[in-house]
Design a protein around this motif. Sequence first.
Motif, PDB file in Angstrom:
ATOM      1  N   SER A 160       0.851  -1.187   0.000  1.00 39.82           N
ATOM      2  CA  SER A 160       0.000   0.000   0.000  1.00 39.82           C
ATOM      3  C   SER A 160       0.886   1.235   0.000  1.00 39.82           C
ATOM      4  N   ALA A 162       2.270   4.696   1.363  1.00 44.26           N
ATOM      5  CA  ALA A 162       2.438   5.373   2.656  1.00 44.26           C
ATOM      6  C   ALA A 162       1.969   6.807   2.441  1.00 44.26           C
ATOM      7  N   LEU A 204       0.190   8.804   4.994  1.00 40.03           N
ATOM      8  CA  LEU A 204       0.083   9.603   6.212  1.00 40.03           C
ATOM      9  C   LEU A 204       1.466   9.821   6.812  1.00 40.03           C
ATOM     10  N   ARG A 241       4.477   9.241   9.204  1.00 37.99           N
ATOM     11  CA  ARG A 241       4.917   7.924   9.659  1.00 37.99           C
ATOM     12  C   ARG A 241       4.314   7.512  10.997  1.00 37.99           C
ATOM     13  N   GLN A 285       1.514   8.200  12.291  1.00 39.43           N
ATOM     14  CA  GLN A 285       0.117   7.789  12.117  1.00 39.43           C
ATOM     15  C   GLN A 285       0.032   6.431  11.436  1.00 39.43           C
ATOM     16  N   GLU A 286       0.886   6.190  10.456  1.00 39.10           N
ATOM     17  CA  GLU A 286       0.914   4.888   9.784  1.00 39.10           C
ATOM     18  C   GLU A 286       1.251   3.787  10.794  1.00 39.10           C
ATOM     19  N   SER A 343       5.151  -5.143   8.547  1.00 36.03           N
ATOM     20  CA  SER A 343       5.192  -4.221   7.416  1.00 36.03           C
ATOM     21  C   SER A 343       6.572  -3.616   7.303  1.00 36.03           C
ATOM     22  N   LEU A 399       8.734  -0.554   5.296  1.00 34.49           N
ATOM     23  CA  LEU A 399       8.662   0.681   4.514  1.00 34.49           C
ATOM     24  C   LEU A 399       9.724   0.598   3.427  1.00 34.49           C
ATOM     25  N   TRP A 456       4.381   0.670   1.822  1.00 34.22           N
ATOM     26  CA  TRP A 456       4.422  -0.350   2.879  1.00 34.22           C
ATOM     27  C   TRP A 456       4.211  -1.701   2.220  1.00 34.22           C
TER      28      TRP A 456
END
Length: 162
Positions: A68, A70, A72, A74, A76-77, A115, A117, A124
Amino acid sequence: MRFLGALAFLIFAFMAAHAGDWWTYRNDRFGATADVPVGWRMGEGPENDDGRAFTSPDGRASVTVSGSYAVLPRFQEVEIITKPGAGETVDYKRQGRDWIVASGRKGDRIFYRKSLLSCGGTVWNSVYLDYPAAEKAAFHPIVAHVAGSLRGGKGYGTGNCR
């Protein structure tokens, strides 16, 4: 009868955890790549082509490999990835510079999410495993292998990512 089913599953899990009993799935859109046990059934691809779910031969466990964007900040993710969902209890969570892990229970099941990055912080790549809590010991080698094999890569949705 329940004993025989559990015994058969333990034998299957043991066999699936050994080298050579894996195949590598790679998502074309996000480049998310991870190993999946041989014999697990691949589900239909979602319309947005963000990954695939795989189901164990007995239908009681699953592995999902996906990617997916990224989008937002970091922190918040990280909160979204590690936050318990409805009915979940998170028992374990860790994070590094470019990875996050959360694991816990939902009823009589265990979930494991990892996940990574990738692509310069724009994507992600993730794995999600779900299996019966009563069979935690049998699934441990499968979880370890799948989680250890997760990596990011180039996909048609990742731009110039290497």
